[in-house]
Design a protein around this motif. Structure first.
Motif, PDB file in Angstrom:
ATOM      1  N   ASP A 417       0.378  -1.257  -0.088  1.00  0.00           N
ATOM      2  CA  ASP A 417       0.065  -0.031  -0.017  1.00  0.00           C
ATOM      3  C   ASP A 417       0.730   0.681  -0.066  1.00  0.00           C
ATOM      4  O   ASP A 417       0.144   2.183   0.039  1.00  0.00           O
ATOM      5  CB  ASP A 417      -1.239  -0.450   0.830  1.00  0.00           C
ATOM      6  CG  ASP A 417      -0.060  -0.302   2.784  1.00  0.00           C
ATOM      7  OD1 ASP A 417       1.074   0.214   2.548  1.00  0.00           O
ATOM      8  OD2 ASP A 417      -0.547  -0.025   3.484  1.00  0.00           O
ATOM      9  N   HIS A 418       2.079   0.913   0.040  1.00  0.00           N
ATOM     10  CA  HIS A 418       2.991   2.057   0.077  1.00  0.00           C
ATOM     11  C   HIS A 418       2.879   3.392   1.192  1.00  0.00           C
ATOM     12  O   HIS A 418       3.515   4.852   1.193  1.00  0.00           O
ATOM     13  CB  HIS A 418       3.304   2.914  -1.062  1.00  0.00           C
ATOM     14  CG  HIS A 418       3.750   2.370  -2.540  1.00  0.00           C
ATOM     15  ND1 HIS A 418       4.961   2.129  -2.723  1.00  0.00           N
ATOM     16  CD2 HIS A 418       3.570   1.629  -3.100  1.00  0.00           C
ATOM     17  CE1 HIS A 418       5.606   1.645  -3.643  1.00  0.00           C
ATOM     18  NE2 HIS A 418       4.310   0.667  -3.876  1.00  0.00           N
ATOM     19  N   GLU A 419       2.429   2.481   2.697  1.00  0.00           N
ATOM     20  CA  GLU A 419       2.311   3.860   3.441  1.00  0.00           C
ATOM     21  C   GLU A 419       3.514   4.026   4.080  1.00  0.00           C
ATOM     22  O   GLU A 419       4.141   2.766   4.225  1.00  0.00           O
ATOM     23  CB  GLU A 419       1.185   3.262   4.455  1.00  0.00           C
ATOM     24  CG  GLU A 419      -0.148   3.107   3.918  1.00  0.00           C
ATOM     25  CD  GLU A 419      -0.941   4.942   4.017  1.00  0.00           C
ATOM     26  OE1 GLU A 419      -0.884   5.518   5.034  1.00  0.00           O
ATOM     27  OE2 GLU A 419      -1.264   4.530   3.298  1.00  0.00           O
ATOM     28  N   LEU A 420       3.883   5.361   5.358  1.00  0.00           N
ATOM     29  CA  LEU A 420       4.537   5.920   5.314  1.00  0.00           C
ATOM     30  C   LEU A 420       4.961   5.163   6.547  1.00  0.00           C
ATOM     31  O   LEU A 420       6.318   5.045   6.948  1.00  0.00           O
ATOM     32  CB  LEU A 420       4.400   7.439   5.200  1.00  0.00           C
ATOM     33  CG  LEU A 420       6.299   7.889   5.865  1.00  0.00           C
ATOM     34  CD1 LEU A 420       7.782   7.439   4.644  1.00  0.00           C
ATOM     35  CD2 LEU A 420       5.798   9.333   5.227  1.00  0.00           C
ATOM     36  N   VAL A 421       3.806   4.858   7.617  1.00  0.00           N
ATOM     37  CA  VAL A 421       3.783   5.207   8.603  1.00  0.00           C
ATOM     38  C   VAL A 421       2.829   3.385   8.658  1.00  0.00           C
ATOM     39  O   VAL A 421       1.180   3.639   8.402  1.00  0.00           O
ATOM     40  CB  VAL A 421       3.803   6.339   9.411  1.00  0.00           C
ATOM     41  CG1 VAL A 421       3.780   5.582  10.971  1.00  0.00           C
ATOM     42  CG2 VAL A 421       4.546   7.016   9.189  1.00  0.00           C
ATOM     43  N   GLU A 422       3.503   2.517   9.493  1.00  0.00           N
ATOM     44  CA  GLU A 422       2.424   1.522   9.070  1.00  0.00           C
ATOM     45  C   GLU A 422       2.285   1.308  11.029  1.00  0.00           C
ATOM     46  O   GLU A 422       2.722   1.883  12.079  1.00  0.00           O
ATOM     47  CB  GLU A 422       2.953   0.122   9.195  1.00  0.00           C
ATOM     48  CG  GLU A 422       3.865  -0.260   9.452  1.00  0.00           C
ATOM     49  CD  GLU A 422       4.465  -1.613   8.255  1.00  0.00           C
ATOM     50  OE1 GLU A 422       3.831  -2.498   7.809  1.00  0.00           O
ATOM     51  OE2 GLU A 422       5.954  -1.904   8.833  1.00  0.00           O
ATOM     52  N   HIS A 423       1.021   0.813  11.180  1.00  0.00           N
ATOM     53  CA  HIS A 423       0.073   0.118  12.536  1.00  0.00           C
ATOM     54  C   HIS A 423       1.197  -1.057  12.895  1.00  0.00           C
ATOM     55  O   HIS A 423       1.826  -1.904  12.265  1.00  0.00           O
ATOM     56  CB  HIS A 423      -1.095  -0.396  13.167  1.00  0.00           C
ATOM     57  CG  HIS A 423      -1.642   0.565  12.426  1.00  0.00           C
ATOM     58  ND1 HIS A 423      -1.832   2.111  13.636  1.00  0.00           N
ATOM     59  CD2 HIS A 423      -2.815   0.837  11.896  1.00  0.00           C
ATOM     60  CE1 HIS A 423      -2.744   2.617  13.017  1.00  0.00           C
ATOM     61  NE2 HIS A 423      -3.351   2.697  11.968  1.00  0.00           N
ATOM     62  N   VAL A 424       2.415  -0.838  13.872  1.00  0.00           N
ATOM     63  CA  VAL A 424       3.805  -1.104  14.736  1.00  0.00           C
ATOM     64  C   VAL A 424       2.889  -3.154  15.125  1.00  0.00           C
ATOM     65  O   VAL A 424       3.087  -4.163  14.916  1.00  0.00           O
ATOM     66  CB  VAL A 424       3.613  -1.665  15.999  1.00  0.00           C
ATOM     67  CG1 VAL A 424       4.978  -2.211  16.866  1.00  0.00           C
ATOM     68  CG2 VAL A 424       4.791   0.225  15.462  1.00  0.00           C
ATOM     69  N   VAL A 425       1.216  -3.042  15.162  1.00  0.00           N
ATOM     70  CA  VAL A 425       0.635  -4.554  15.869  1.00  0.00           C
ATOM     71  C   VAL A 425       0.384  -4.941  14.602  1.00  0.00           C
ATOM     72  O   VAL A 425       0.000  -5.607  14.603  1.00  0.00           O
ATOM     73  CB  VAL A 425      -1.040  -3.866  16.485  1.00  0.00           C
ATOM     74  CG1 VAL A 425      -0.258  -3.315  17.730  1.00  0.00           C
ATOM     75  CG2 VAL A 425      -1.910  -2.978  15.751  1.00  0.00           C
ATOM     76  N   THR A 426       0.203  -4.803  13.246  1.00  0.00           N
ATOM     77  CA  THR A 426      -0.104  -5.176  12.486  1.00  0.00           C
ATOM     78  C   THR A 426       1.166  -5.842  11.363  1.00  0.00           C
ATOM     79  O   THR A 426       1.183  -6.594  10.076  1.00  0.00           O
ATOM     80  CB  THR A 426      -1.571  -4.550  11.930  1.00  0.00           C
ATOM     81  OG1 THR A 426      -0.703  -3.950  11.675  1.00  0.00           O
ATOM     82  CG2 THR A 426      -2.666  -5.018  12.212  1.00  0.00           C
TER      83      THR A 426
END
Length: 545
Positions: A417-426
């Motif tokens: 998805d090329h997100e710059l920041v992701e959720h650590v839990v996932t």
């Protein structure tokens, strides 16, 4: 080696692989990590020493992991506050007043499921000498009272003119690359024609350093930081904090040049009055030690790279201090730049790898600067304590561990998805993301997967067949590849977590960069051709060979 002398017998034109301008957190980190990877550098700094005034404080776990690779994490931790003790960050009318909002009560976070190390709480004044000493041990020369007085760039390198500020002597240095880490007043950025954008100048401040007996208010606290919102205070806002020296504190208050106010307007008596208001004790005995003018700004370089010149730290991204990420970002600039420049200079990567520094660090710099800006609006704007939202409301774990480099020196997966920041839990250690921390055992001792990274590219796999595949690719491309087989007798996976957490199954492998980001992964069996293609793409190497 730190050199403060003026007797420098040098050739007419001194040759160095890398010239670093500025001996702050960014410049010294760059020199240290270059040295760790076998590349010497010359660091020049116009001031007489490293930082002596209170500046940035606190090291995120990702920074402490980088320091762990360099072997200085324990020294940095010892130089800082004890994170097991209470350390409050609040928004309030004064140190003694009832807080409007408590932001942090303690930095004693349990992060053992995410990282092998915790927070550090050392000051910039304490950290810079540690960086300088380790950089010197790895061959860097740090020369103070030395100023850059112009440079020219060509296809093969940079020719710089230096001035000894004590003697007036001049000398010429020829470098393969120049790193402009010369702070928020950078001249390097403008000299190579790089523009800047952002919210611009935000506010002007009088910074005071003072002594006072705050025994009762500070009792039981290892550290306190108070963002002041008080209509009685000059400008209606300010900040109070401690220093490394007991009884020595800092307090800043705002002034507005557009209203005709100037720094020179504020006398010693004025500053002491503001300090008393900020403490909440109008009879407090105060000894004013120093005062200085500073500006809060949000100013971001349009590019971090111009040919053979690279920007790092505040020269690349000026941001408000609210949130404490300016210094952390500067160190991580150096961590990233260290391995990339080293591999380019040694011929293990193509020059195009440097473009990934611009793509990756500039994207992160933009994001973190906006985070700090939103914090400023909340913490240091009258009435801001009631505001939430924006980047300032993001989960702190995502801030610490969720940043990605997916558009840089990686091989992203088709569905990314090329997100710059992701959720650590996932997070799942996909290419462009942080390689996850998994506890392993070696020789009966606990070791993290994160401890395997830092010095070279690492291949993590459960199948020993990847050793032979990596050996072929390393010989073919001339790139060192360290293979770590997880689950065997040498590296035990007691909880059987590795294959699932890294998404590689029993046959596949994960290629991890020296900075601990995943560059490529596969669930397929050991395949030298696929690995070679990935290494070429990541390191901008020619497809011939």
């Amino acid at each position: 080696m730190i050199d403060s002398s003026t007797d420098r017998s040098q050739p007419l034109v001194e040759q160095v692989p890398v010239l670093v301008v500025g001996a702050g957190l960014a410049g010294l980190s760059t020199a240290m990590f270059l040295g760790m990877h076998g590349i010497t550098s010359l660091v020049v700094e116009r001031h007489a020493t490293t930082a002596t005034h209170p500046k940035a404080r606190g090291q995120m776990p990702t920074v402490m992991e980088a320091f762990r690779v360099a072997g200085i994490d324990d020294a940095v931790r010892r130089a800082g506050y004890d994170t097991s003790l209470p350390m409050e960050i609040v928004i309030g009318p004064s140190l003694l007043g009832t807080p409007y909002k408590t932001l942090v009560e303690s930095f004693d976070f349990d992060l053992t499921s995410i990282s092998p190390t915790g927070m550090g709480m050392a000051s910039q004044e304490a950290v810079e000498p540690i960086l300088a000493d380790r950089a010197g041990a790895w061959g860097a020369r740090v020369q103070f009272r030395t100023e850059l007085d112009g440079f020219t760039v060509d296809d093969e390198g940079v020719t710089a003119e230096l001035i000894d500020l004590q003697t007036g002597g001049r000398r010429t240095v020829r470098a393969d690359y120049l790193v402009g880490a010369d702070g928020w007043r950078t001249t390097t950025r403008g000299a190579v024609g790089i523009g800047a954008h952002g919210h611009g100048a935000l506010s002007h401040w009088v910074n005071t350093i003072f002594r006072a007996d705050l025994g009762a208010p500070m009792e039981g606290r290892e550290f306190a930081l108070v963002y002041l919102q008080n209509p009685e205070l000059q400008g209606g806002t300010g900040v109070f904090g401690g220093t490394d020296e007991p009884g020595r504190y800092v307090l800043s208050f705002a002034f507005d040049p557009e209203q005709g106010e100037q720094f020179s307007d504020f006398t010693e008596a004025d500053c002491i009055e503001q300090i008393r208001i900020g403490i909440g004790d109008l009879d407090l005995e105060v000894e004013l030690l120093d005062r200085a003018e500073t500006e809060f700004a949000h100013r971001l370089a349009d590019s971090y790279v111009a040919g053979r010149v690279v920007l790092a730290g505040d020269a690349a991204h000026v941001m408000p201090p609210t949130g404490g990420q300016g210094g952390n970002t500067a160190v991580l600039d150096g961590f990233d730049l260290g391995w990339k420049l080293a591999m380019i200079i040694k011929g293990e990567a193509g020059p195009g790898l440097l473009a990934s520094y611009d793509v990756e660090r500039r994207a992160f710099g933009e994001w973190i600067a906006e985070y700090q800006y939103q914090n400023l609006l909340q913490r240091m704007t009258p009435g801001g304590a009631e505001k939430d939202g924006g980047e300032a409301g993001r989960d702190p774990l995502d801030l610490m561990f969720g940043s990605r480099v997916v558009d840089g020196a990686v091989c992203p997966e088709p569905d990314d998805d090329h997100e710059l920041v992701e959720h650590v839990v996932t997070a799942d250690s996909r290419p462009g993301s942080r390689a996850q921390h998994v506890w392993l055992q070696r020789d009966g001792e606990q070791i993290s997967t994160r401890d395997l990274f830092g010095r070279s590219f690492v291949i993590l796999a459960a199948d020993p067949a990847w050793r032979q595949a990596a050996g072929q690719v390393s010989d073919q491309l001339g790139v060192p590849l360290d293979v770590q087989v997880v689950g065997g007798d040498d590296l035990v996976d007691p909880a059987a977590q590795f294959a699932a957490r890294y998404g590689v199954g029993e046959d596949g492998a994960s290629l991890v960069r020296p900075d601990g980001f995943v560059a490529w992964r596969t669930e397929g069996a050991a395949d030298p051709a696929a690995l070679a293609d990935a290494v070429r793409r990541v390191l901008s190497l020619s497809t011939v060979g």
